[in-house]
Design a protein around this motif. Structure first.
Motif, PDB file in Angstrom:
ATOM      1  N   ARG A 213      10.295  39.476   1.798  1.00 17.70           N
ATOM      2  CA  ARG A 213      10.089  40.697   2.571  1.00 17.70           C
ATOM      3  C   ARG A 213       8.609  40.954   2.814  1.00 17.70           C
ATOM      4  NH1 ARG A 213      13.782  45.331  -0.121  1.00 17.70           N
ATOM      5  NH2 ARG A 213      15.610  45.086   1.196  1.00 17.70           N
TER       6      ARG A 213
ATOM      7  N   GLN B  95      22.799  49.548  12.042  1.00 16.10           N
ATOM      8  CA  GLN B  95      23.870  49.873  11.094  1.00 16.10           C
ATOM      9  C   GLN B  95      23.674  49.041   9.831  1.00 16.10           C
ATOM     10  OE1 GLN B  95      26.361  52.220  11.580  1.00 16.10           O
ATOM     11  NE2 GLN B  95      24.964  52.738  13.251  1.00 16.10           N
ATOM     12  N   PRO B  96      24.034  49.602   8.673  1.00 14.54           N
ATOM     13  CA  PRO B  96      23.911  48.805   7.456  1.00 14.54           C
ATOM     14  C   PRO B  96      24.796  47.569   7.540  1.00 14.54           C
ATOM     15  CG  PRO B  96      24.472  51.094   6.959  1.00 14.54           C
ATOM     16  CD  PRO B  96      24.559  50.937   8.439  1.00 14.54           C
ATOM     17  N   PRO B  97      24.304  46.451   7.048  1.00 10.87           N
ATOM     18  CA  PRO B  97      25.121  45.240   7.118  1.00 10.87           C
ATOM     19  C   PRO B  97      26.353  45.358   6.233  1.00 10.87           C
ATOM     20  CG  PRO B  97      23.106  44.863   5.863  1.00 10.87           C
ATOM     21  CD  PRO B  97      22.998  46.226   6.450  1.00 10.87           C
TER      22      PRO B  97
ATOM     23  N   PHE C 137      20.616  39.065   1.707  1.00 12.84           N
ATOM     24  CA  PHE C 137      20.476  40.460   1.281  1.00 12.84           C
ATOM     25  C   PHE C 137      20.260  41.401   2.469  1.00 12.84           C
ATOM     26  CE2 PHE C 137      18.180  44.084  -0.608  1.00 12.84           C
ATOM     27  CZ  PHE C 137      19.101  44.435  -1.574  1.00 12.84           C
ATOM     28  N   ASP C 138      19.269  41.119   3.283  1.00  9.66           N
ATOM     29  CA  ASP C 138      18.907  42.064   4.342  1.00  9.66           C
ATOM     30  C   ASP C 138      19.725  41.878   5.625  1.00  9.66           C
ATOM     31  OD1 ASP C 138      17.024  43.692   3.110  1.00  9.66           O
ATOM     32  OD2 ASP C 138      15.448  42.200   3.343  1.00  9.66           O
ATOM     33  N   VAL C 139      20.174  40.677   5.890  1.00  4.62           N
ATOM     34  CA  VAL C 139      20.948  40.449   7.129  1.00  4.62           C
ATOM     35  C   VAL C 139      22.436  40.601   6.853  1.00  4.62           C
ATOM     36  CG1 VAL C 139      21.465  38.811   8.980  1.00  4.62           C
ATOM     37  CG2 VAL C 139      19.173  38.862   7.976  1.00  4.62           C
ATOM     38  N   GLU C 140      22.912  39.973   5.778  1.00 12.81           N
ATOM     39  CA  GLU C 140      24.358  39.926   5.561  1.00 12.81           C
ATOM     40  C   GLU C 140      24.858  41.006   4.602  1.00 12.81           C
ATOM     41  OE1 GLU C 140      25.683  38.167   7.639  1.00 12.81           O
ATOM     42  OE2 GLU C 140      24.096  36.775   8.204  1.00 12.81           O
TER      43      GLU C 140
ATOM     44  N   VAL D 202      16.669  36.383   1.221  1.00 15.33           N
ATOM     45  CA  VAL D 202      16.378  37.518   2.100  1.00 15.33           C
ATOM     46  C   VAL D 202      17.413  37.626   3.223  1.00 15.33           C
ATOM     47  CG1 VAL D 202      14.794  36.378   3.743  1.00 15.33           C
ATOM     48  CG2 VAL D 202      14.485  38.794   3.165  1.00 15.33           C
TER      49      VAL D 202
ATOM     50  N   HIS E 206      22.638  41.573  -4.991  1.00 14.78           N
ATOM     51  CA  HIS E 206      21.855  40.577  -5.729  1.00 14.78           C
ATOM     52  C   HIS E 206      22.764  39.686  -6.585  1.00 14.78           C
ATOM     53  CE1 HIS E 206      18.500  43.627  -5.128  1.00 14.78           C
ATOM     54  NE2 HIS E 206      18.041  42.538  -4.554  1.00 14.78           N
TER      55      HIS E 206
ATOM     56  N   PHE F  58      11.880  40.066  -2.743  1.00 12.68           N
ATOM     57  CA  PHE F  58      10.616  40.804  -2.719  1.00 12.68           C
ATOM     58  C   PHE F  58       9.534  39.997  -1.992  1.00 12.68           C
ATOM     59  CE2 PHE F  58       6.471  41.153  -4.857  1.00 12.68           C
ATOM     60  CZ  PHE F  58       6.152  42.458  -4.564  1.00 12.68           C
TER      61      PHE F  58
END
Lengths: 110, 194
Positions: B180, B5-7, B151-154, B148, B158, B177
């Motif tokens: 990742r 699911q999207p964070p 952005f990607d987990v929580e 990262v 930006h 960037f």
């Protein structure tokens, strides 16, 4: 896993899920209980403490304003010394015509 | 891997009611503070662990940050989201802790996972992957790790991350960037090995 662009503005869901699992320490209830137990001993800045802090700031600001006002008023009065009584008596009238009118009216009454 | 699911940043879920919770906590209602702690415990611990590596150190830092936030609650601007405000305190607490003392190293890999032996089961594989990811994170510069993870987990934007870490938004994009690129290589290698 797909190969999304690294410079994507959207979160990478697969990478995010993997990282979340890797970083998740577990035992959340134990941690929460620990924080709340410590919080019992922490003194929160209550509304009266906040007011007191603002009051201190206000008093300090008022003091600074009063000092500044005193300084400027003092300078202004020092720049133009007050005339003495004799200065006033021998000084020419500001509006000679008014004096003449008064004298004329006095003499006319006599 | 199942579709994740999207964070959802917790701050975005309930900003209105968080301002109310903070006001009640400032007024001395400990239950309100308890709700905030429950809501943010997970993200605070993960962010601290991204900085520190070690789970125990991370928990200590997250706890310090939450107690510090409790003391400073009256300074919180209720017009802004609570999450980034708190996470900035968490990130600072973790960074301070890392600077103050030599942090315990990341736990070493299980011997059974590194020395061959019987084929590890799924749980053991998962644990090894987690360990590898943590090690890969630890190799990244601190700012990159934070960027990262946030952005990607929580799921923070930006702009929000820029406010949390205190760097320009463009730098956040660049950090995400690079992080990742490194982590995706590692995950791909892992999948090929598996």
């Amino acid at each position: 896993m797909k190969d999304p662009l690294s410079f994507d503005h959207r979160p990478d869901l697969a990478l995010g899920k993997a990282l979340r699992e890797a970083l998740d320490p577990g035992d959340a209830p134990v941690f929460i209980a620990r924080v709340l137990a410590h919080a019992e001993h922490v003194r929160v800045a209550s509304w009266d403490a906040v007011l007191a802090r603002w009051a201190r700031t206000g008093v300090a600001a008022a003091l600074v304003v009063a000092l500044a006002a005193g300084y400027f008023v003092g300078r202004a009065t020092a720049a133009s010394p007050r005339p003495t009584v004799s200065d006033v008596l021998i000084a020419p009238p500001a509006h000679p015509a008014e004096v003449e009118v008064v004298l004329a009216s006095l003499m006319g009454n006599n | 891997m199942a579709d994740p699911q999207p964070p959802q940043p917790v701050a975005r879920i309930a900003q209105q009611d968080e301002a109310d919770l903070v006001a009640r906590a400032v007024a001395g209602e400990r239950a309100a503070f308890g709700i905030l702690v429950e809501r943010y415990a997970g993200v605070a611990r993960r962010v601290a662990r991204a900085v520190l590596g070690n789970a125990d150190d991370a928990d200590d830092a997250a706890q310090d940050a939450m107690l510090s936030a409790l003391v400073k609650l009256d300074q919180y601007d209720a017009r802004r989201p609570f999450g980034p405000w708190l996470l900035r305190i968490v990130a600072n607490a973790a960074t301070d802790r890392r600077r103050r003392r030599s942090v315990r190293r990341v736990e070493p890999l299980d011997v059974g996972l590194t020395a061959g032996g019987p084929r590890p089961d799924t749980t053991a594989e998962r644990r090894a992957l987690n360990q590898r990811l943590r090690e890969a994170l630890a190799e990244l510069p601190e700012r990159r790790r934070l960027a990262v993870v946030l952005f990607d987990v929580e799921g923070y934007s930006h702009g929000e991350i820029a406010a949390i870490i205190g760097i320009p938004e463009g730098t956040v994009r660049s950090e995400v960037f690079h992080a990742r690129r490194r982590l995706r290589v590692l995950l791909a290698d892992w999948k090929e090995e598996a």
